[in-house]
Design a protein around this motif. Structure first.
Motif, PDB file in Angstrom:
ATOM      1  N   SER A 168     -12.903   8.924 -37.968  1.00  0.00           N
ATOM      2  CA  SER A 168     -12.800   7.477 -38.070  1.00  0.00           C
ATOM      3  C   SER A 168     -11.623   7.110 -38.951  1.00  0.00           C
ATOM      4  N   GLU A 169     -10.810   6.155 -38.481  1.00  0.00           N
ATOM      5  CA  GLU A 169      -9.684   5.663 -39.267  1.00  0.00           C
ATOM      6  C   GLU A 169      -9.692   4.149 -39.220  1.00  0.00           C
ATOM      7  N   ASN A 170     -10.148   3.529 -40.311  1.00  0.00           N
ATOM      8  CA  ASN A 170     -10.194   2.075 -40.400  1.00  0.00           C
ATOM      9  C   ASN A 170     -10.955   1.448 -39.240  1.00  0.00           C
ATOM     10  N   GLY A 171     -12.068   2.063 -38.855  1.00  0.00           N
ATOM     11  CA  GLY A 171     -12.881   1.482 -37.803  1.00  0.00           C
ATOM     12  C   GLY A 171     -12.506   1.933 -36.412  1.00  0.00           C
ATOM     13  N   TYR A 172     -11.429   2.714 -36.239  1.00  0.00           N
ATOM     14  CA  TYR A 172     -11.018   3.199 -34.928  1.00  0.00           C
ATOM     15  C   TYR A 172     -11.461   4.648 -34.781  1.00  0.00           C
TER      16      TYR A 172
ATOM     17  N   LEU B 148       0.267  -6.925 -40.317  1.00  0.00           N
ATOM     18  CA  LEU B 148      -1.160  -6.658 -40.451  1.00  0.00           C
ATOM     19  C   LEU B 148      -1.951  -7.911 -40.810  1.00  0.00           C
ATOM     20  N   GLN B 149      -1.254  -8.974 -41.263  1.00  0.00           N
ATOM     21  CA  GLN B 149      -1.949 -10.223 -41.568  1.00  0.00           C
ATOM     22  C   GLN B 149      -2.271 -11.018 -40.306  1.00  0.00           C
ATOM     23  N   ASP B 150      -1.685 -10.638 -39.176  1.00  0.00           N
ATOM     24  CA  ASP B 150      -1.951 -11.345 -37.924  1.00  0.00           C
ATOM     25  C   ASP B 150      -3.438 -11.231 -37.581  1.00  0.00           C
ATOM     26  N   PRO B 151      -4.081 -12.329 -37.121  1.00  0.00           N
ATOM     27  CA  PRO B 151      -5.524 -12.286 -36.812  1.00  0.00           C
ATOM     28  C   PRO B 151      -5.914 -11.183 -35.835  1.00  0.00           C
ATOM     29  N   LEU B 152      -5.009 -10.810 -34.925  1.00  0.00           N
ATOM     30  CA  LEU B 152      -5.326  -9.761 -33.956  1.00  0.00           C
ATOM     31  C   LEU B 152      -5.317  -8.373 -34.585  1.00  0.00           C
ATOM     32  N   ASN B 153      -4.898  -8.279 -35.832  1.00  0.00           N
ATOM     33  CA  ASN B 153      -4.825  -6.985 -36.504  1.00  0.00           C
ATOM     34  C   ASN B 153      -5.867  -6.821 -37.597  1.00  0.00           C
ATOM     35  N   ASN B 154      -6.839  -7.734 -37.665  1.00  0.00           N
ATOM     36  CA  ASN B 154      -7.789  -7.652 -38.772  1.00  0.00           C
ATOM     37  C   ASN B 154      -8.916  -6.669 -38.528  1.00  0.00           C
ATOM     38  N   GLY B 155      -8.940  -6.049 -37.327  1.00  0.00           N
ATOM     39  CA  GLY B 155      -9.912  -4.994 -37.072  1.00  0.00           C
ATOM     40  C   GLY B 155     -11.317  -5.468 -36.811  1.00  0.00           C
ATOM     41  N   SER B 156     -11.530  -6.782 -36.659  1.00  0.00           N
ATOM     42  CA  SER B 156     -12.876  -7.277 -36.408  1.00  0.00           C
ATOM     43  C   SER B 156     -13.033  -7.638 -34.943  1.00  0.00           C
ATOM     44  N   GLY B 157     -14.274  -7.723 -34.496  1.00  0.00           N
ATOM     45  CA  GLY B 157     -14.518  -8.063 -33.101  1.00  0.00           C
ATOM     46  C   GLY B 157     -15.888  -7.593 -32.675  1.00  0.00           C
TER      47      GLY B 157
ATOM     48  N   GLN C 147      -9.823  -3.062 -44.006  1.00  0.00           N
ATOM     49  CA  GLN C 147      -8.411  -2.759 -44.143  1.00  0.00           C
ATOM     50  C   GLN C 147      -7.624  -3.049 -42.870  1.00  0.00           C
ATOM     51  N   GLY C 148      -8.291  -3.519 -41.818  1.00  0.00           N
ATOM     52  CA  GLY C 148      -7.592  -3.813 -40.580  1.00  0.00           C
ATOM     53  C   GLY C 148      -7.266  -2.553 -39.801  1.00  0.00           C
ATOM     54  N   ILE C 149      -6.456  -2.716 -38.756  1.00  0.00           N
ATOM     55  CA  ILE C 149      -6.126  -1.591 -37.896  1.00  0.00           C
ATOM     56  C   ILE C 149      -5.014  -0.754 -38.521  1.00  0.00           C
ATOM     57  N   PRO C 150      -4.873   0.500 -38.094  1.00  0.00           N
ATOM     58  CA  PRO C 150      -3.763   1.328 -38.588  1.00  0.00           C
ATOM     59  C   PRO C 150      -2.418   0.714 -38.207  1.00  0.00           C
ATOM     60  N   LYS C 151      -1.398   0.946 -39.012  1.00  0.00           N
ATOM     61  CA  LYS C 151      -0.081   0.352 -38.773  1.00  0.00           C
ATOM     62  C   LYS C 151       0.492   0.767 -37.423  1.00  0.00           C
ATOM     63  N   LEU C 152       0.264   2.021 -37.017  1.00  0.00           N
ATOM     64  CA  LEU C 152       0.822   2.475 -35.747  1.00  0.00           C
ATOM     65  C   LEU C 152       0.191   1.744 -34.567  1.00  0.00           C
ATOM     66  N   VAL C 153      -1.105   1.425 -34.668  1.00  0.00           N
ATOM     67  CA  VAL C 153      -1.766   0.689 -33.587  1.00  0.00           C
ATOM     68  C   VAL C 153      -1.198  -0.722 -33.484  1.00  0.00           C
ATOM     69  N   ALA C 154      -0.786  -1.294 -34.607  1.00  0.00           N
ATOM     70  CA  ALA C 154      -0.248  -2.657 -34.621  1.00  0.00           C
ATOM     71  C   ALA C 154       1.049  -2.775 -33.833  1.00  0.00           C
TER      72      ALA C 154
ATOM     73  N   ARG D 227      -7.230   6.279 -27.836  1.00  0.00           N
ATOM     74  CA  ARG D 227      -6.346   6.797 -28.880  1.00  0.00           C
ATOM     75  C   ARG D 227      -4.934   6.284 -28.619  1.00  0.00           C
ATOM     76  N   TYR D 228      -4.260   5.867 -29.684  1.00  0.00           N
ATOM     77  CA  TYR D 228      -2.955   5.228 -29.566  1.00  0.00           C
ATOM     78  C   TYR D 228      -1.869   6.195 -30.020  1.00  0.00           C
ATOM     79  N   PHE D 229      -0.911   6.440 -29.113  1.00  0.00           N
ATOM     80  CA  PHE D 229       0.150   7.404 -29.380  1.00  0.00           C
ATOM     81  C   PHE D 229       1.496   6.700 -29.493  1.00  0.00           C
ATOM     82  N   GLY D 230       2.441   7.374 -30.149  1.00  0.00           N
ATOM     83  CA  GLY D 230       3.811   6.890 -30.219  1.00  0.00           C
ATOM     84  C   GLY D 230       4.115   6.169 -31.517  1.00  0.00           C
TER      85      GLY D 230
END
Length: 210
Positions: A8-12, A110-119, A134-141, A153-156
């Motif tokens: 688990s990484e920040n909820g992902y 990461l302050q964008d509402p779509l990056n707050n990791g909730s839902g 802590q929101g989503i990982p920076k790479l996912v953003a 899983r998010y790559f790249g």
């Protein structure tokens, strides 16, 4: 999904170690069903859908944040082992082929509402609400596409010149169906400056094994 182990990484939740490589070996935007008769299709438009799909143009028209379904079908008796679907956005015009598709600077913050990791997520008939402080990982953003599959899983990494893609394990279809439905959403606009800059994109769905 007991065949997978998770960290688990920040909820992902991220499966390992059986996922395909971070980047595909070959990039191809031509339709090819392959030996497993891999098919990708969109449900017919409904009256209340917040998106519009044109079969003639093979294009979907949708605003940011709205979810849309994609169906995957594999028809083969061959033993392929574990299969995965990679979802990769690419610019449609050849002159932008080598450029990476990523979110604009504003939506990537990461302050964008779509990056707050909730839902919320649904498993069967149960709906779960979640929040990652802590929101989503920076790479996912960086990614313009997200998938509702909790095992995605998010790559790249655009900072390393690596194309961004989302990889999900392809499960078997439910009883009474011959396809698997997954939900996706765009989290950046085509008109965003510093991102897609009004350049048309195409989304490549490729079938891979671990």
């Amino acid at each position: 999904m007991e065949d997978f182990k998770y960290i688990s990484e920040n909820g992902y939740l991220q499966p390992y170690p059986d996922f395909p490589p971070e980047e595909p070996k070959d990039l191809c935007n031509s339709d090819y069903s392959g030996p497993f008769n891999f098919e990708v299709f969109v449900d017919p438009n409904g009256l209340k859908n917040p998106w519009e799909y044109s079969p003639a143009l093979n294009k979907i028209y949708i605003d940011i944040k709205h979810k849309f379904p994609i169906n995957f079908s594999v028809k083969s008796e061959a033993n392929a082992g574990k299969l995965f679907v990679r979802v990769m956005p690419m610019f449609e015009e050849d002159r932008y082929f080598h450029e990476l598709v990523h979110r604009c600077i504003c939506h990537e913050q990461l302050q964008d509402p779509l990056n707050n990791g909730s839902g919320e997520r649904r498993i069967g008939s149960f709906k779960f609400h979640f929040a990652a402080v802590q929101g989503i990982p920076k790479l996912v953003a960086q990614h313009i596409i997200r998938c509702d599959n909790i095992n995605a899983r998010y790559f790249g990494d655009k900072n390393e010149g690596k194309r961004l893609s989302v990889v999900i394990p392809l499960s078997g279809p439910q009883a009474g169906t011959d396809s698997v439905k997954e939900f996706f959403q765009f989290v950046c606009k085509n008109s965003c400056v510093g991102g897609m800059n009004r350049r048309p994109i195409q989304v490549i769905f490729s079938l891979e094994n671990g």
